[in-house]
Design an enzyme around this catalytic site. Structure first.
Site, PDB file in Angstrom:
ATOM      1  CB  SER A   2     -35.937 -71.071  57.731  1.00 56.88           C
ATOM      2  OG  SER A   2     -35.719 -71.867  58.874  1.00 56.88           O
ATOM      3  CE1 TYR A  25     -37.135 -66.715  60.701  1.00 60.32           C
ATOM      4  CE2 TYR A  25     -37.346 -69.055  61.182  1.00 60.32           C
ATOM      5  CZ  TYR A  25     -36.624 -68.006  60.654  1.00 60.32           C
ATOM      6  OH  TYR A  25     -35.391 -68.227  60.089  1.00 60.32           O
TER       7      TYR A  25
HETATM    8  P1  NAP Z   1     -28.924 -62.326  62.179  1.00 56.59           P
HETATM    9  O1  NAP Z   1     -27.552 -62.754  62.557  1.00 56.59           O
HETATM   10  O2  NAP Z   1     -29.907 -61.953  63.241  1.00 56.59           O
HETATM   11  O3  NAP Z   1     -28.786 -61.131  61.109  1.00 56.59           O
HETATM   12  C1  NAP Z   1     -29.955 -60.561  60.577  1.00 56.59           C
HETATM   13  C2  NAP Z   1     -29.574 -59.513  59.555  1.00 56.59           C
HETATM   14  O4  NAP Z   1     -30.791 -58.988  58.966  1.00 56.59           O
HETATM   15  C3  NAP Z   1     -28.842 -58.308  60.144  1.00 56.59           C
HETATM   16  O5  NAP Z   1     -27.899 -57.874  59.199  1.00 56.59           O
HETATM   17  C4  NAP Z   1     -29.957 -57.286  60.327  1.00 56.59           C
HETATM   18  O6  NAP Z   1     -29.489 -55.934  60.291  1.00 56.59           O
HETATM   19  C5  NAP Z   1     -30.793 -57.572  59.095  1.00 56.59           C
HETATM   20  N1  NAP Z   1     -32.187 -57.106  59.202  1.00 56.59           N
HETATM   21  C6  NAP Z   1     -33.119 -57.441  60.122  1.00 56.59           C
HETATM   22  N2  NAP Z   1     -34.278 -56.799  59.866  1.00 56.59           N
HETATM   23  C7  NAP Z   1     -34.065 -56.057  58.746  1.00 56.59           C
HETATM   24  C8  NAP Z   1     -34.870 -55.174  57.991  1.00 56.59           C
HETATM   25  N3  NAP Z   1     -36.144 -54.928  58.317  1.00 56.59           N
HETATM   26  N4  NAP Z   1     -34.319 -54.573  56.921  1.00 56.59           N
HETATM   27  C9  NAP Z   1     -33.024 -54.795  56.573  1.00 56.59           C
HETATM   28  N5  NAP Z   1     -32.209 -55.630  57.246  1.00 56.59           N
HETATM   29  C10 NAP Z   1     -32.737 -56.240  58.320  1.00 56.59           C
HETATM   30  O7  NAP Z   1     -29.649 -63.463  61.319  1.00 56.59           O
HETATM   31  P2  NAP Z   1     -29.093 -64.746  60.523  1.00 56.59           P
HETATM   32  O8  NAP Z   1     -29.182 -65.903  61.422  1.00 56.59           O
HETATM   33  O9  NAP Z   1     -27.835 -64.437  59.829  1.00 56.59           O
HETATM   34  O10 NAP Z   1     -30.272 -64.908  59.484  1.00 56.59           O
HETATM   35  C11 NAP Z   1     -30.178 -64.503  58.124  1.00 56.59           C
HETATM   36  C12 NAP Z   1     -31.313 -65.157  57.364  1.00 56.59           C
HETATM   37  O11 NAP Z   1     -31.186 -66.568  57.481  1.00 56.59           O
HETATM   38  C13 NAP Z   1     -32.699 -64.808  57.915  1.00 56.59           C
HETATM   39  O12 NAP Z   1     -33.603 -64.650  56.841  1.00 56.59           O
HETATM   40  C14 NAP Z   1     -33.059 -66.024  58.744  1.00 56.59           C
HETATM   41  O13 NAP Z   1     -34.446 -66.186  58.864  1.00 56.59           O
HETATM   42  C15 NAP Z   1     -32.409 -67.125  57.936  1.00 56.59           C
HETATM   43  N6  NAP Z   1     -32.155 -68.357  58.676  1.00 56.59           N
HETATM   44  C16 NAP Z   1     -31.307 -68.360  59.757  1.00 56.59           C
HETATM   45  C17 NAP Z   1     -31.107 -69.554  60.445  1.00 56.59           C
HETATM   46  C18 NAP Z   1     -30.206 -69.660  61.642  1.00 56.59           C
HETATM   47  O14 NAP Z   1     -30.228 -70.702  62.327  1.00 56.59           O
HETATM   48  N7  NAP Z   1     -29.395 -68.658  61.944  1.00 56.59           N
HETATM   49  C19 NAP Z   1     -31.765 -70.706  60.032  1.00 56.59           C
HETATM   50  C20 NAP Z   1     -32.615 -70.650  58.948  1.00 56.59           C
HETATM   51  C21 NAP Z   1     -32.795 -69.469  58.274  1.00 56.59           C
HETATM   52  P3  NAP Z   1     -29.332 -55.076  61.688  1.00 56.59           P
HETATM   53  O15 NAP Z   1     -28.347 -55.821  62.535  1.00 56.59           O
HETATM   54  O16 NAP Z   1     -28.849 -53.748  61.233  1.00 56.59           O
HETATM   55  O17 NAP Z   1     -30.706 -55.045  62.311  1.00 56.59           O
END
Ligand code: NAP
Length: 248
Positions: free
Chosen positions: A143, A157
């Protein structure tokens, strides 16, 4: 060669967009999820509808036995894993450092750091020429928070993502001679449900005016960067951290 990508947290958000795009590009896709089986099955159905192959597997990436089972189940169903997207990640309610306790630190670091390390290790044991494998690619989803620090929101985080960046650089150098490339993407403000975990579902809209490109990004825009890093077009790219953040 059959390409098989395992995507942790492949059921929602950036992981789901990456799963769908990978299938479009001809990968078989292992879709890991933690709690939301319906979301994972929906991604699998979308992929199968367009003639692709995918498998949903429940596994908590922070648990060693889950990770081993995850890789084994994907391999049995789809073939040897040739790519890993270490995408699963969580954050908790916006808070200052002086309000963060050890329980929260344990949860955030377990998924974001322990999970990324365990999955990377499991992938190396299956892909590395040192273990008789044929090589592969790992993309870690970090991130921009790793650089910006997320003050007043979630420094825990942000620090976990800095650890992911260090994993990317160190592991890339460790396994470069074993047929494995390791890269990272650092998304900025992306429209997914993760912001609701922080208690502010509308966070992207609030902060978008401060992004040089003037808007939040989509999960698909991050997926395109990940698929490029996974592809042979990026064959001379390793240890690289690619910002996908609209200039933020
Ligand atoms: P999201 O929509 O909240 O989705 C998170 C995903 O991770 C879900 O599929 C969830 O599964 C899974 N997950 C959570 N805890 C887990 C665990 N312990 N074991 C296995 N799976 C797990 O998040 P997102 O925004 O797509 O984020 C994806 C990645 O991008 C993350 O690493 C996040 O830090 C990074 N990121 C996101 C942003 C942003 O603005 N969105 C920015 C920078 C970085 P369940 O639904 O089954 O719990």
């Amino acid at each position: 060669m059959t390409r098989v990508v395992l995507i942790t947290g492949g059921s929602r958000g950036i992981g789901a967009a990456t799963a769908r795009l990978a299938a479009e590009r001809g990968y078989r896709v292992g879709v890991d999820y933690h709690r939301d089986a319906d979301a994972a099955e929906a991604v699998v159905r979308d992929i199968e509808k367009v003639g692709g192959r995918a498998l949903a597997v429940q596994a908590d990436v922070g648990r060693e036995e889950d990770v081993e089972r995850l890789f084994d189940e994907v391999q049995s169903a789809l073939g040897p894993v040739t790519a890993l997207v270490n995408n699963a990640g969580i954050l908790e309610r916006q808070a200052r450092v002086d309000e963060i306790d050890a329980g929260r630190l344990g949860r955030v670091l377990s998924t974001n750091v322990v999970g990324a390390f365990l999955c990377a290790g499991a992938a190396v044991r299956r892909m590395s020429t040192r273990y008789g494998g044929v090589g592969g690619v790992i993309v870690n989803v970090s991130s921009r928070a790793a650089v910006l620090g997320s003050p007043g929101e979630y420094v825990d985080y942000a620090a976990s993502k800095a650890a992911v960046d260090t994993l990317t650089v160190g592991l890339a150098r460790e396994v470069a001679a074993e047929g494995i490339r390791v890269c990272g993407v650092r998304p900025g403000l992306i429209e997914t449900e993760i912001h609701a975990l922080g208690g502010e579902p509308g966070r992207v809209a609030r902060l978008a005016p401060g992004v040089p490109l003037g808007r939040g990004g989509s999960a698909e825009e991050v997926a395109h960067a990940i698929l490029w890093l996974l592809s042979d077009e990026a064959s001379y790219v390793t240890g690289t951290l690619l910002d996908v953040s609209g200039g933020r």
